[in-house]
Design an enzyme around this catalytic site. Structure first.
Site, PDB file in Angstrom:
ATOM      1  N   TYR A 262      -8.185   9.670  10.248  1.00  0.00           N
ATOM      2  CA  TYR A 262      -7.597  10.070  11.522  1.00  0.00           C
ATOM      3  C   TYR A 262      -8.288  11.269  12.155  1.00  0.00           C
ATOM      4  O   TYR A 262      -7.808  11.805  13.152  1.00  0.00           O
ATOM      5  CB  TYR A 262      -6.100  10.346  11.331  1.00  0.00           C
ATOM      6  CG  TYR A 262      -5.338   9.087  10.994  1.00  0.00           C
ATOM      7  CD1 TYR A 262      -4.967   8.188  11.989  1.00  0.00           C
ATOM      8  CD2 TYR A 262      -5.020   8.778   9.685  1.00  0.00           C
ATOM      9  CE1 TYR A 262      -4.287   7.019  11.684  1.00  0.00           C
ATOM     10  CE2 TYR A 262      -4.342   7.610   9.365  1.00  0.00           C
ATOM     11  CZ  TYR A 262      -3.976   6.739  10.366  1.00  0.00           C
ATOM     12  OH  TYR A 262      -3.321   5.573  10.056  1.00  0.00           O
TER      13      TYR A 262
ATOM     14  N   TYR B 274       0.834  -1.198   0.000  1.00  0.00           N
ATOM     15  CA  TYR B 274       0.000   0.000   0.000  1.00  0.00           C
ATOM     16  C   TYR B 274       0.869   1.249   0.000  1.00  0.00           C
ATOM     17  O   TYR B 274       2.022   1.246   0.430  1.00  0.00           O
ATOM     18  CB  TYR B 274      -0.941   0.023   1.207  1.00  0.00           C
ATOM     19  CG  TYR B 274      -0.244   0.281   2.530  1.00  0.00           C
ATOM     20  CD1 TYR B 274      -0.154   1.560   3.063  1.00  0.00           C
ATOM     21  CD2 TYR B 274       0.338  -0.760   3.239  1.00  0.00           C
ATOM     22  CE1 TYR B 274       0.486   1.799   4.264  1.00  0.00           C
ATOM     23  CE2 TYR B 274       0.978  -0.542   4.442  1.00  0.00           C
ATOM     24  CZ  TYR B 274       1.056   0.742   4.948  1.00  0.00           C
ATOM     25  OH  TYR B 274       1.713   0.969   6.129  1.00  0.00           O
TER      26      TYR B 274
ATOM     27  N   ASP C 291       3.335   7.351   3.595  1.00  0.00           N
ATOM     28  CA  ASP C 291       3.713   5.980   3.938  1.00  0.00           C
ATOM     29  C   ASP C 291       3.672   5.135   2.681  1.00  0.00           C
ATOM     30  O   ASP C 291       2.875   5.398   1.761  1.00  0.00           O
ATOM     31  CB  ASP C 291       2.755   5.419   4.994  1.00  0.00           C
ATOM     32  CG  ASP C 291       3.258   4.122   5.619  1.00  0.00           C
ATOM     33  OD1 ASP C 291       4.453   3.818   5.448  1.00  0.00           O
ATOM     34  OD2 ASP C 291       2.458   3.433   6.275  1.00  0.00           O
TER      35      ASP C 291
END
Length: 336
Positions: free
Chosen positions: A311, A255, A266
């Site tokens: 988040y 990912y 990320d």
């Protein structure tokens, strides 16, 4: 369905961290804050113990491997396994000893191994954690970049059905004499995840970020002309024909994650190895659970996740500000 490594307290957490905890998190990855699982002794189990003696191959210093050879391998009447020491014992560094090499499929780097294990204290034999009592066999990907070298060497010296003792040091222990912890590991299954998505390509809807694949096989995200949605977007880019990913599985994935109209925060591709996560509500951000449940192995999926499913107002570290819309490209390599 198999589940993956819980993050447990004190000595158990230290041991699992050294084990590579394939579900270990990088800043901004889709996992939520880790929760603490209960620890404690195993009750009402009768054990039959026998000396390990020389066992098979050992990895670590000769002195530490000799400590492991002096342990006893114990099998419970519930078929659980643990190790115990006739007297308090300790190691100076991580070490492993192959107790039984197994006779199933060979274990190699890049494969997924499903484990049962019990963690005990070297000081007094207390059971700190057991997958048997939690009914939670766990799966990790053998990865040279994250797995402790002694443990990786032991895994690749065994096959499906193998048994290993892994010793490590709990850095949180107040008393050095209580720092050594032992993990009695059984490899119950070995499998090979896909290396990349494979299946039928899908033409994405207009107005979404444009996904391209660079010469190294890594997805890149361009936001020019894209319209930020207010709701979750799930856009398959490749539809695989493998098993369906369901809650309770271990999701093995590559990912990459981006902040909307911003930077990548990320990428498992950049780390050089796929990741595995417990695919359960509360273990991943809601956008992953809602977006990937029901997708098939082999699929590549574009997720656009609004803040309330990501988040939220708090964000995550410096890389993800509060109220961020997130974009992920996910290759589903296995559902275990």
């Amino acid at each position: 369905m198999k589940k993956t490594l819980p993050i447990v307290a004190s000595a158990a957490a230290a041991t699992l961290a050294l084990a590579g905890c394939a579900s270990g998190t990088a800043e901004g990855d889709p996992t939520t804050s880790p929760t603490t699982s209960p620890t404690g002794g195993v009750s009402a189990v009768s054990y039959d113990c026998a000396a390990i003696a020389e066992g098979g191959e050992g990895f670590g210093s000769d002195e530490d491997v000799a400590v492991l050879a002096g342990l006893e391998w114990c099998v419970g009447d519930d078929d659980s396994a643990k190790v115990q020491s006739p007297e308090p014992s300790s190691v100076s560094a991580t070490a492993t000893l192959v107790v039984d090499a197994g006779d199933g499929e060979a274990i190699e780097v890049g494969k997924a191994v499903t484990l049962d294990y019990t963690i005990t204290s070297g000081a007094d034999g207390t059971v700190l954690y057991s997958t048997y009592t939690e009914d939670a066999a766990e799966t990790l990907i053998l990865d040279e970049t994250t797995l402790d070298p002694a443990l990786l060497s032991a895994f690749t010296a065994t096959s499906e059905g193998g048994e290993i003792v892994f010793a490590s040091l709990d850095a949180t222990a107040q008393d050095p004499a209580e720092a050594t912890v032992y993990m009695a590991i059984r490899v119950t299954e070995v499998s090979a995840p896909l290396s990349a998505a494979e299946g039928e390509e899908v033409e994405p809807a207009a107005g979404l970020p444009v996904i391209t694949i660079d010469e190294d096989g890594k997805p890149q995200v361009a936001f020019d002309g894209a319209e930020k949605p207010s709701e979750l977007v799930v856009q398959p880019l490749i539809t695989g024909d493998g098993d369906t990913l369901e809650e309770g599985d271990t999701a093995v994935v590559h990912y990459t994650g981006w902040v909307w109209d911003g930077e990548q925060f990320d990428s498992s591709w950049d780390r050089g190895a796929p990741a595995s996560f417990p695919f359960v509500t509360g273990g991943l951000i809601d956008g992953w659970i809602q977006g990937l449940a029901g997708q098939t192995v082999g699929s590549r999926v574009l997720l656009v996740i609004p803040p309330e499913l990501g988040y939220g107002e708090a964000g995550s570290g410096d890389a993800i500000p509060g109220d961020s819309t997130l974009v992920f490209v996910v290759d589903i390599l296995a559902a275990l």
